[in-house]
Design a protein around this motif. Structure first.
Motif, PDB file in Angstrom:
ATOM      1  N   ALA A 140       0.832  -1.206   0.000  1.00 54.90           N
ATOM      2  CA  ALA A 140       0.000   0.000   0.000  1.00 54.90           C
ATOM      3  C   ALA A 140       0.866   1.255   0.000  1.00 54.90           C
ATOM      4  O   ALA A 140       0.545   2.244  -0.677  1.00 54.90           O
ATOM      5  N   LEU A 141       1.987   1.233   0.733  1.00 59.68           N
ATOM      6  CA  LEU A 141       2.893   2.383   0.746  1.00 59.68           C
ATOM      7  C   LEU A 141       3.486   2.618  -0.647  1.00 59.68           C
ATOM      8  O   LEU A 141       3.577   3.771  -1.107  1.00 59.68           O
ATOM      9  N   ALA A 142       3.886   1.540  -1.311  1.00 61.28           N
ATOM     10  CA  ALA A 142       4.430   1.683  -2.665  1.00 61.28           C
ATOM     11  C   ALA A 142       3.392   2.247  -3.622  1.00 61.28           C
ATOM     12  O   ALA A 142       3.700   3.090  -4.479  1.00 61.28           O
ATOM     13  N   SER A 143       2.153   1.801  -3.485  1.00 64.53           N
ATOM     14  CA  SER A 143       1.087   2.294  -4.343  1.00 64.53           C
ATOM     15  C   SER A 143       0.835   3.786  -4.111  1.00 64.53           C
ATOM     16  O   SER A 143       0.724   4.566  -5.061  1.00 64.53           O
ATOM     17  N   GLU A 144       0.758   4.188  -2.842  1.00 63.17           N
ATOM     18  CA  GLU A 144       0.480   5.595  -2.543  1.00 63.17           C
ATOM     19  C   GLU A 144       1.648   6.487  -2.932  1.00 63.17           C
ATOM     20  O   GLU A 144       1.447   7.631  -3.344  1.00 63.17           O
ATOM     21  N   TRP A 145       2.873   5.979  -2.811  1.00 64.56           N
ATOM     22  CA  TRP A 145       4.021   6.771  -3.236  1.00 64.56           C
ATOM     23  C   TRP A 145       3.994   6.990  -4.748  1.00 64.56           C
ATOM     24  O   TRP A 145       4.298   8.087  -5.245  1.00 64.56           O
ATOM     25  N   THR A 146       3.618   5.949  -5.488  1.00 63.96           N
ATOM     26  CA  THR A 146       3.497   6.087  -6.938  1.00 63.96           C
ATOM     27  C   THR A 146       2.444   7.127  -7.293  1.00 63.96           C
ATOM     28  O   THR A 146       2.635   7.948  -8.198  1.00 63.96           O
ATOM     29  N   LYS A 147       1.321   7.119  -6.574  1.00 60.91           N
ATOM     30  CA  LYS A 147       0.258   8.086  -6.853  1.00 60.91           C
ATOM     31  C   LYS A 147       0.710   9.514  -6.575  1.00 60.91           C
ATOM     32  O   LYS A 147       0.565  10.406  -7.424  1.00 60.91           O
ATOM     33  N   ILE A 148       1.264   9.741  -5.382  1.00 59.33           N
ATOM     34  CA  ILE A 148       1.516  11.119  -4.956  1.00 59.33           C
ATOM     35  C   ILE A 148       2.649  11.752  -5.748  1.00 59.33           C
ATOM     36  O   ILE A 148       2.701  12.974  -5.924  1.00 59.33           O
ATOM     37  N   ARG A 149       3.598  10.942  -6.265  1.00 61.14           N
ATOM     38  CA  ARG A 149       4.679  11.518  -7.049  1.00 61.14           C
ATOM     39  C   ARG A 149       4.342  11.601  -8.533  1.00 61.14           C
ATOM     40  O   ARG A 149       5.119  12.180  -9.306  1.00 61.14           O
ATOM     41  N   SER A 150       3.200  11.013  -8.926  1.00 59.99           N
ATOM     42  CA  SER A 150       2.830  10.999 -10.339  1.00 59.99           C
ATOM     43  C   SER A 150       1.862  12.111 -10.717  1.00 59.99           C
ATOM     44  O   SER A 150       1.768  12.467 -11.899  1.00 59.99           O
ATOM     45  N   VAL A 151       1.125  12.652  -9.743  1.00 63.63           N
ATOM     46  CA  VAL A 151       0.109  13.652 -10.068  1.00 63.63           C
ATOM     47  C   VAL A 151       0.727  15.046 -10.072  1.00 63.63           C
ATOM     48  O   VAL A 151       1.687  15.338  -9.351  1.00 63.63           O
ATOM     49  N   ARG A 152       0.182  15.926 -10.895  1.00 60.84           N
ATOM     50  CA  ARG A 152       0.726  17.276 -11.030  1.00 60.84           C
ATOM     51  C   ARG A 152       0.450  18.138  -9.799  1.00 60.84           C
ATOM     52  O   ARG A 152       1.191  19.093  -9.534  1.00 60.84           O
ATOM     53  N   SER A 153      -0.600  17.829  -9.056  1.00 64.55           N
ATOM     54  CA  SER A 153      -0.923  18.646  -7.888  1.00 64.55           C
ATOM     55  C   SER A 153       0.204  18.627  -6.858  1.00 64.55           C
ATOM     56  O   SER A 153       0.436  19.633  -6.176  1.00 64.55           O
ATOM     57  N   THR A 154       0.913  17.511  -6.741  1.00 57.82           N
ATOM     58  CA  THR A 154       2.026  17.441  -5.791  1.00 57.82           C
ATOM     59  C   THR A 154       3.132  18.399  -6.189  1.00 57.82           C
ATOM     60  O   THR A 154       3.682  19.135  -5.356  1.00 57.82           O
ATOM     61  N   VAL A 155       3.482  18.399  -7.467  1.00 59.95           N
ATOM     62  CA  VAL A 155       4.545  19.284  -7.947  1.00 59.95           C
ATOM     63  C   VAL A 155       4.150  20.748  -7.784  1.00 59.95           C
ATOM     64  O   VAL A 155       4.952  21.579  -7.316  1.00 59.95           O
ATOM     65  N   TRP A 156       2.916  21.081  -8.122  1.00 60.67           N
ATOM     66  CA  TRP A 156       2.477  22.473  -8.048  1.00 60.67           C
ATOM     67  C   TRP A 156       2.386  22.968  -6.611  1.00 60.67           C
ATOM     68  O   TRP A 156       2.826  24.081  -6.296  1.00 60.67           O
ATOM     69  N   THR A 157       1.785  22.168  -5.734  1.00 60.00           N
ATOM     70  CA  THR A 157       1.596  22.634  -4.356  1.00 60.00           C
ATOM     71  C   THR A 157       2.916  22.700  -3.601  1.00 60.00           C
ATOM     72  O   THR A 157       3.224  23.715  -2.958  1.00 60.00           O
ATOM     73  N   LEU A 158       3.717  21.636  -3.661  1.00 62.54           N
ATOM     74  CA  LEU A 158       4.995  21.658  -2.949  1.00 62.54           C
ATOM     75  C   LEU A 158       5.969  22.631  -3.607  1.00 62.54           C
ATOM     76  O   LEU A 158       6.755  23.291  -2.920  1.00 62.54           O
ATOM     77  N   GLY A 159       5.925  22.735  -4.934  1.00 63.39           N
ATOM     78  CA  GLY A 159       6.778  23.713  -5.606  1.00 63.39           C
ATOM     79  C   GLY A 159       6.436  25.135  -5.198  1.00 63.39           C
ATOM     80  O   GLY A 159       7.334  25.960  -4.938  1.00 63.39           O
ATOM     81  N   THR A 160       5.153  25.441  -5.133  1.00 60.20           N
ATOM     82  CA  THR A 160       4.726  26.770  -4.682  1.00 60.20           C
ATOM     83  C   THR A 160       5.115  27.010  -3.236  1.00 60.20           C
ATOM     84  O   THR A 160       5.533  28.117  -2.868  1.00 60.20           O
ATOM     85  N   MET A 161       4.979  25.977  -2.396  1.00 59.50           N
ATOM     86  CA  MET A 161       5.373  26.110  -0.995  1.00 59.50           C
ATOM     87  C   MET A 161       6.852  26.449  -0.866  1.00 59.50           C
ATOM     88  O   MET A 161       7.236  27.347  -0.099  1.00 59.50           O
ATOM     89  N   VAL A 162       7.693  25.760  -1.623  1.00 63.73           N
ATOM     90  CA  VAL A 162       9.130  26.024  -1.577  1.00 63.73           C
ATOM     91  C   VAL A 162       9.432  27.454  -2.022  1.00 63.73           C
ATOM     92  O   VAL A 162      10.216  28.179  -1.383  1.00 63.73           O
ATOM     93  N   VAL A 163       8.806  27.884  -3.115  1.00 65.26           N
ATOM     94  CA  VAL A 163       9.049  29.240  -3.628  1.00 65.26           C
ATOM     95  C   VAL A 163       8.607  30.291  -2.611  1.00 65.26           C
ATOM     96  O   VAL A 163       9.332  31.283  -2.365  1.00 65.26           O
ATOM     97  N   LEU A 164       7.445  30.099  -2.010  1.00 63.68           N
ATOM     98  CA  LEU A 164       6.953  31.075  -1.030  1.00 63.68           C
ATOM     99  C   LEU A 164       7.860  31.165   0.185  1.00 63.68           C
ATOM    100  O   LEU A 164       8.179  32.264   0.664  1.00 63.68           O
ATOM    101  N   MET A 165       8.274  30.015   0.699  1.00 64.65           N
ATOM    102  CA  MET A 165       9.134  30.035   1.882  1.00 64.65           C
ATOM    103  C   MET A 165      10.469  30.698   1.573  1.00 64.65           C
ATOM    104  O   MET A 165      11.001  31.459   2.401  1.00 64.65           O
ATOM    105  N   LEU A 166      11.023  30.434   0.395  1.00 64.31           N
ATOM    106  CA  LEU A 166      12.306  31.030   0.042  1.00 64.31           C
ATOM    107  C   LEU A 166      12.175  32.526  -0.230  1.00 64.31           C
ATOM    108  O   LEU A 166      12.931  33.341   0.336  1.00 64.31           O
ATOM    109  N   LEU A 167      11.214  32.899  -1.065  1.00 63.69           N
ATOM    110  CA  LEU A 167      11.085  34.306  -1.442  1.00 63.69           C
ATOM    111  C   LEU A 167      10.693  35.175  -0.247  1.00 63.69           C
ATOM    112  O   LEU A 167      11.300  36.235  -0.009  1.00 63.69           O
ATOM    113  N   ILE A 168       9.681  34.746   0.482  1.00 68.22           N
ATOM    114  CA  ILE A 168       9.225  35.562   1.611  1.00 68.22           C
ATOM    115  C   ILE A 168      10.251  35.559   2.727  1.00 68.22           C
ATOM    116  O   ILE A 168      10.553  36.605   3.330  1.00 68.22           O
ATOM    117  N   GLY A 169      10.790  34.381   3.042  1.00 69.05           N
ATOM    118  CA  GLY A 169      11.768  34.309   4.123  1.00 69.05           C
ATOM    119  C   GLY A 169      13.004  35.138   3.836  1.00 69.05           C
ATOM    120  O   GLY A 169      13.465  35.925   4.693  1.00 69.05           O
TER     121      GLY A 169
END
Length: 279
Positions: free
Chosen positions: A31-60
Motif C-alpha cells: 500500500a505504501l508503494a502504491s500511494e508513493w506512486t500516486k503522490i509523485r505521479s500527479v501534477r498537484s504534488t509538484v504544483w503545491t509543494l513547488g509553490t510552498m518552496v518558492v513562497l518560503m524562500l522568497l518571503i523568508g
C-alpha cells in the motif's frame, strides 16, 4: 451376461502452467508503494509543494533582506522567528495537498479501484498518511533549514540556541506535516476537494479574523482565546520560548502538541467513517 462398460473418456491434456509471479498476501508495504506512486505521479504534488518552496524562500529571504537593509538590530532576539512570514502562506499549500491526497480520488472515482485492490480501508488511509507526512516533512525540513541559515547570516541578531534551531527547522517541518494530516482527515470526512479546502482555510484564518472585530467587553475572554489558540498564533508561538500574546498561552513545542491533539481527533474520525460508510 452383461455387456462390458465403455472405456472412460480421455481427459484433456494438462499443460502444467504455473505463473512465474509469486502469489503472496498483500501488506502495508504494498500500500505504501502504491500511494508513493500516486503522490509523485500527479501534477498537484509538484504544483503545491513547488509553490510552498518558492513562497518560503522568497518571503523568508525577502523579510530578512528588508530587516538587514533597514539596519534593524533584533537585540537579544534571534533572526529565526522571521521564518513565520514564509511559514503562514506555505501552510495553505500544505493544506491543499493534504486535502487532494484523498479527496481527488473521490472526485474521479479512483477510490473504488483503490479499495478494490486493497479492501482494508484502514491500511489505505495509513499508507496515505505515512507517505504524505514523510514527503511534506522532508521537503519542509530542507527548505526551512536553508531559510533559517540565510536569515541568521543576513540579519544582525543574537546567536540562536540549539533549541531555537530545532523549533525553526524540525518544529516547522513537523507543524506543517501534522497540519497536512489534519487536512487529509478533513478531506476524507468531507469527500469533496473544494469543500474540504474551504473548511481548512476557514480553520486557519477565521478565528484570528473574527477576534479582530470583537470589540465588546463581554467578548474579551473569547477574543483572547481566539488570539492565543488560532493557527497563525500557534505558528508564532512555535518560534518563541514564551507566549507571544498572553502570559498563560502555549509557547515553543506546546503549540505543536496542541496541533497534534487536534489532528489525532480528526484522523480518528476519518478512520471511523471510512470503515463504516459506503464509498
Amino acid at each position: 451376461m452383461t455387456a462390458p462398460l465403455p472405456p472412460a473418456p480421455t481427459p484433456p491434456p494438462s499443460y502444467g502452467y504455473v505463473s512465474p509471479i509469486p502469489v503472496r498476501r498483500a501488506h502495508l508495504g504494498d500500500a505504501l508503494a502504491s500511494e508513493w506512486t500516486k503522490i509523485r505521479s500527479v501534477r498537484s504534488t509538484v504544483w503545491t509543494l513547488g509553490t510552498m518552496v518558492v513562497l518560503m524562500l522568497l518571503i523568508g529571504l525577502g523579510v530578512a533582506a528588508i530587516a538587514s537593509g533597514q539596519g534593524g538590530n533584533m537585540g537579544e532576539e534571534s533572526a529565526l522567528p522571521l521564518g513565520f512570514f514564509g511559514m503562514l502562506p506555505a501552510s495553505i499549500c500544505v493544506i491543499t495537498l493534504g486535502v487532494l491526497t484523498i479527496s481527488s480520488e473521490y472526485g474521479t472515482g479512483m477510490i473504488r479501484t483503490t479499495l478494490t485492490a486493497c479492501p482494508s480501508r484502514s491500511r489505505v488511509l495509513t499508507a496515505k498518511a505515512v507517505v504524505f507526512f514523510l514527503l511534506v516533512f522532508t521537503v519542509t525540513l530542507i527548505v526551512s533549514f536553508a531559510v533559517a541559515t540565510a536569515q541568521v547570516a543576513m540579519v544582525e541578531a543574537a546567536e540562536p540556541t540549539a533549541a531555537e534551531w530545532a523549533r525553526a527547522t524540525v518544529g516547522t517541518a513537523l507543524f506543517l506535516a501534522v497540519l497536512g494530516l489534519l487536512s487529509m482527515a478533513i478531506g476524507a470526512l468531507v469527500r469533496h476537494s473544494a469543500g474540504a479546502i474551504t473548511v481548512m482555510i476557514g480553520l486557519l484564518l477565521l478565528p484570528l479574523v473574527a477576534a479582530l472585530f470583537m470589540f465588546a467587553p463581554a467578548l474579551k475572554g473569547l477574543q483572547e482565546a481566539l488570539f492565543t489558540y488560532s493557527l497563525p498564533s500557534q505558528m508564532i508561538a512555535l518560534y518563541s520560548d514564551r507566549p507571544p500574546f498572553t502570559e498563560s498561552g502555549p509557547a515553543g513545542w506546546e503549540a505543536l502538541f496542541i496541533l497534534v491533539g487536534v489532528a489525532v481527533v480528526g484522523v480518528g474520525g476519518a478512520y471511523a467513517l471510512l470503515n463504516n460508510r459506503d464509498v
